[in-house]
Design a protein around this motif. Structure first.
Motif, PDB file in Angstrom:
ATOM      1  N   VAL A  98       0.278  -4.825  -5.074  1.00  0.00           N
ATOM      2  CA  VAL A  98      -0.259  -3.762  -4.930  1.00  0.00           C
ATOM      3  C   VAL A  98      -1.730  -3.518  -5.087  1.00  0.00           C
ATOM      4  O   VAL A  98      -2.252  -2.792  -4.776  1.00  0.00           O
ATOM      5  CB  VAL A  98       0.242  -2.663  -5.937  1.00  0.00           C
ATOM      6  CG1 VAL A  98       1.730  -2.581  -5.567  1.00  0.00           C
ATOM      7  CG2 VAL A  98      -0.095  -2.891  -7.289  1.00  0.00           C
ATOM      8  N   HIS A 131       3.304   1.953  -5.497  1.00  0.00           N
ATOM      9  CA  HIS A 131       2.023   1.816  -6.617  1.00  0.00           C
ATOM     10  C   HIS A 131       2.568   2.927  -7.549  1.00  0.00           C
ATOM     11  O   HIS A 131       2.288   2.374  -8.937  1.00  0.00           O
ATOM     12  CB  HIS A 131       1.102   2.381  -5.784  1.00  0.00           C
ATOM     13  CG  HIS A 131      -0.366   1.911  -6.626  1.00  0.00           C
ATOM     14  ND1 HIS A 131      -0.675   1.839  -7.742  1.00  0.00           N
ATOM     15  CD2 HIS A 131      -1.275   1.059  -5.905  1.00  0.00           C
ATOM     16  CE1 HIS A 131      -1.741   1.420  -8.119  1.00  0.00           C
ATOM     17  NE2 HIS A 131      -2.100   0.691  -7.225  1.00  0.00           N
ATOM     18  N   ASP A 174       0.876  -1.305   0.008  1.00  0.00           N
ATOM     19  CA  ASP A 174       0.041   0.106   0.028  1.00  0.00           C
ATOM     20  C   ASP A 174       0.864   1.221  -0.135  1.00  0.00           C
ATOM     21  O   ASP A 174       0.400   2.525   0.143  1.00  0.00           O
ATOM     22  CB  ASP A 174      -0.997  -0.039   1.322  1.00  0.00           C
ATOM     23  CG  ASP A 174       0.024  -0.201   2.456  1.00  0.00           C
ATOM     24  OD1 ASP A 174       1.041  -0.329   2.517  1.00  0.00           O
ATOM     25  OD2 ASP A 174      -1.002  -0.233   3.467  1.00  0.00           O
ATOM     26  N   GLU A 192      -3.755  -4.685  -7.565  1.00  0.00           N
ATOM     27  CA  GLU A 192      -4.436  -4.498  -8.951  1.00  0.00           C
ATOM     28  C   GLU A 192      -4.403  -5.904  -9.450  1.00  0.00           C
ATOM     29  O   GLU A 192      -4.164  -6.423 -10.361  1.00  0.00           O
ATOM     30  CB  GLU A 192      -3.482  -3.810  -9.594  1.00  0.00           C
ATOM     31  CG  GLU A 192      -3.495  -2.308  -9.439  1.00  0.00           C
ATOM     32  CD  GLU A 192      -4.571  -1.500  -9.713  1.00  0.00           C
ATOM     33  OE1 GLU A 192      -5.539  -1.887 -10.432  1.00  0.00           O
ATOM     34  OE2 GLU A 192      -4.605  -0.434  -9.420  1.00  0.00           O
ATOM     35  N   ASP A 235       2.997   1.331 -11.619  1.00  0.00           N
ATOM     36  CA  ASP A 235       2.198   2.251 -12.726  1.00  0.00           C
ATOM     37  C   ASP A 235       3.211   2.567 -13.754  1.00  0.00           C
ATOM     38  O   ASP A 235       2.545   2.524 -14.959  1.00  0.00           O
ATOM     39  CB  ASP A 235       1.275   3.112 -11.865  1.00  0.00           C
ATOM     40  CG  ASP A 235      -0.022   2.574 -11.339  1.00  0.00           C
ATOM     41  OD1 ASP A 235      -0.333   1.412 -11.712  1.00  0.00           O
ATOM     42  OD2 ASP A 235      -0.440   3.471 -10.593  1.00  0.00           O
TER      43      ASP A 235
END
Length: 631
Positions: A565, A516, A511, A567, A520
């Motif tokens: 994460v 993250h 988290d 996803e 990404d």
């Protein structure tokens, strides 16, 4: 691009070389073979994975040829592994009938000492016969079958000197050259044609023939087709019995995980427990380019992924064999382990080129050995110590000789982590402060501290924890961009897929916004059509020219990182795409060229299959947890 500028070679350019992914992989856990779609042996080194090749059309169409199959027909109707094995079954349709060919590097029960490739580990109940056995059975009609055996020893340098068997219909022959020799046995009548032996015969429905190739000094006799069939059947039983010990989850990805397990076992050198990174050398990362390396060695960075996969699959014996191999390795003068070793543990992997070979589809040079063996790559300490922690937790034991390794590798990581290195990708440019290298030094000290706690050595644990915290602060101060993304190295804002390891090794919690953001950024800006690049070659001083394809291991790492994460659907979607680009036989090379859909790099690649198992496990465990909680 102007009309006068040269175009990069396409991975799908017309070529006499079959696509890399169209080869089938055979293994007896001492050496391996690649079988081309036309039934010829494109790659075979004997007696071990890293020996000189005797059949090498993979790298030069004149470097050794061995085929048995229908005369004048080169495109089979179907190819598949016998389920749960590395035994290949090829079905051919000809204008006059149908035949089935079975190929195996055979294994079976052994109670004698292996003099060909002696064991340093306890020998298993089943071991290699040091034979390539091939049978041909006519299913329907009449089919003319041809056998051609033309070895060229020492990577295509030395043609064979043949000695033919006695009698008017000779069924045996022996080829020698460059200090090597192989024997051929068959129930076909052999004839000598220059540097090759050849046979032709018309099979009728129900008839079966065989050919066996041996490289044992004391030739293992395969007297007839019944014995050939028996040996292949024994090999089938060996692979299936081994797979029975593995924990393969009952999941829609079961077949992919199972095939990856068979590949990893097939790339394991049974005499020492080492795992080769790939079967081959010099298959190009760039079509027609110079990014061609010899991967027939064992890399320390593979160790943690090897241990993860083996323990996940409940293959604890293989995991222990590999750890014992690591414990046997001779370190450098400062106590550190090299980044790679020979499968027999040798340290010197000096690199040379074979300039007389054309290379796969013109990709030169062809390299033997790997000049990166003495590079400084600081990630090695984390890989080794994470492996030892994984193994210790599983076995509930930390032997004295492994603890000695913990101490030396932790102290080396303490001493070296502030210094630049060549990085995980073995760049041949200037050393840099690569973030992933420092991250793996953090892994080294973090895992060493945990191991010290397990030994109730609180003072040592505290010291190593303190150093791990220092490394972590240094990375988060210097290794993160203004947008909160982990950078490739301290002197750039460029991306690097190796920073996905921050998720896999728990450097940052799932988290954490920086993790993250990094995941990404790599997914959005370091991909081609959704497949992950190691780095942008135009932004990285790696000492080489040309671009490269997407790295399959990095795409599998992205699956794992996305799952970590939170996803999960993005992870699942990417995993499905990756499974769809497997070779027709479920194998993966090192890279995937998104423009052409072709595989690039050495094949089959252990790292790709190890990462597949790890990525699949991340999702399967979550799905099973959801299923359990919803019951």
């Amino acid at each position: 691009m102007t009309a006068s500028e040269p175009r990069e070679q396409s991975a799908a350019a017309p070529s006499p070389f079959p696509p890399i992914a169209d080869y089938a992989f055979l293994s007896d856990c001492h050496t391996g073979a690649l079988i081309a779609p036309d039934g010829s042996v494109g790659w075979l080194c004997v007696p071990s994975f890293d020996s000189p090749s005797v059949f090498g059309t993979l790298l030069d169409r004149q470097a050794g040829y061995f085929r048995i199959g229908p005369f004048g027909i080169h495109h089979p109707t179907a190819r598949a592994y016998d389920p749960g094995t590395n035994v290949l079954v090829t079905t051919w349709k000809t204008p006059t009938g149908w035949i089935e060919v079975r190929d195996a590097l055979t294994m079976g029960p052994h109670d004698d000492e292996d003099a060909v490739t002696p064991h340093t580990r306890p020998p298993a109940d089943e071991d290699a016969d040091h034979l390539l056995v091939r049978t041909v059975r006519c299913l329907e009609g009449r089919v003319e079958v041809e056998l051609i055996c033309e070895p060229v020893f020492d990577y295509g340098r030395t043609p064979a000197d043949w000695t033919m068997g006695e009698g008017p219909r000779r069924h045996t022959a022996e080829a020698a050259g460059a200090g090597q020799s192989i024997g051929v046995q068959t129930d076909l009548a052999l004839g000598l044609e220059g540097d090759r032996v050849r046979a032709r015969h018309t099979l009728t429905a129900g008839e079966e023939i065989y050919c066996a190739l041996s490289w044992s000094a004391e030739r293992d006799i395969v007297p007839d087709v019944d014995d050939a069939r028996r040996r292949i059947a024994a090999t089938t039983r060996c692979w299936r019995a081994w797979l029975d010990r593995a924990r393969i989850p009952d999941h829609r990805w079961r077949d992919a995980v199972q095939r990856s397990a068979l590949v990893i076992k097939g790339l394991t050198y049974m005499p020492t427990g080492a795992t080769v990174a790939a079967l081959t050398t010099s298959l190009p990362e760039t079509p027609g380019g110079e990014r061609n390396w010899d991967y027939r060695y064992t890399w320390m960075r593979d160790s943690t992924f090897t241990l993860q996969a083996l323990h996940y699959l409940n293959l604890d014996w293989e995991a222990d064999e590999f750890m014992q191999f690591v414990a046997d390795l001779e370190p450098n003068e400062d106590g550190s382990l090299q980044i790679m070793y020979g499968i027999d543990g040798r340290r010197d992997l000096a690199e040379s080129t074979r300039d007389e070979l054309s290379g796969y589809a013109g990709a030169r040079p062809v390299r033997i050995g790997n000049g990166a063996f003495d590079q400084r790559q600081n990630d090695v300490f984390g890989a080794v110590l994470d492996s030892i922690l994984l193994h210790t937790r599983r076995s509930q034991s930390l032997p004295r000789r492994l603890w000695a390794l913990v101490e030396t590798q932790a102290r080396c990581a303490e001493a070296i982590w502030r210094e630049p290195d060549q990085g995980i990708w073995e760049a041949r440019g200037a050393p840099q402060h690569y973030v992933s290298s420092k991250l793996m030094c953090w892994v080294a000290l973090d895992r060493a501290a945990t191991l010290a706690e397990m030994r109730s050595d609180s003072s040592l644990a505290a010291a190593w924890h303190a150093t791990a915290d220092e490394i972590r602060k240094d990375i988060l101060t210097n290794g993160v961009t203004d947008t909160g993304v982990l950078r490739q190295h301290y002197g750039t804002d460029s991306l690097d897929a190796s920073n996905l390891l921050a998720a896999i090794f728990g450097f940052l919690p799932g988290d954490d916004p920086r993790l993250h953001a990094t995941v990404d950024a790599i997914a959005d800006r370091l991909t081609e059509n959704g497949f992950v690049l190691r780095y942008r070659t135009e932004e990285t001083d790696d000492g080489l020219s040309g671009r490269e394809g997407s790295f399959l291991i990095c795409s599998f790492w992205l699956v794992s990182a996305l799952a970590i994460v939170g996803e999960e659907q993005r992870a699942r979607d990417l995993m499905e795409r990756l499974l769809r680009v497997a070779s027709p036989l479920g194998l993966y090379a090192e890279e995937f060229d998104v423009a052409t859909g072709r595989h690039l790099g050495n094949f089959p690649q252990a790292f790709s299959h190890l990462a597949l198992i790890e990525a699949a496990a991340r999702i399967i465990v979550v799905e099973f947890q959801h299923e359990y909680l919803n019951v």
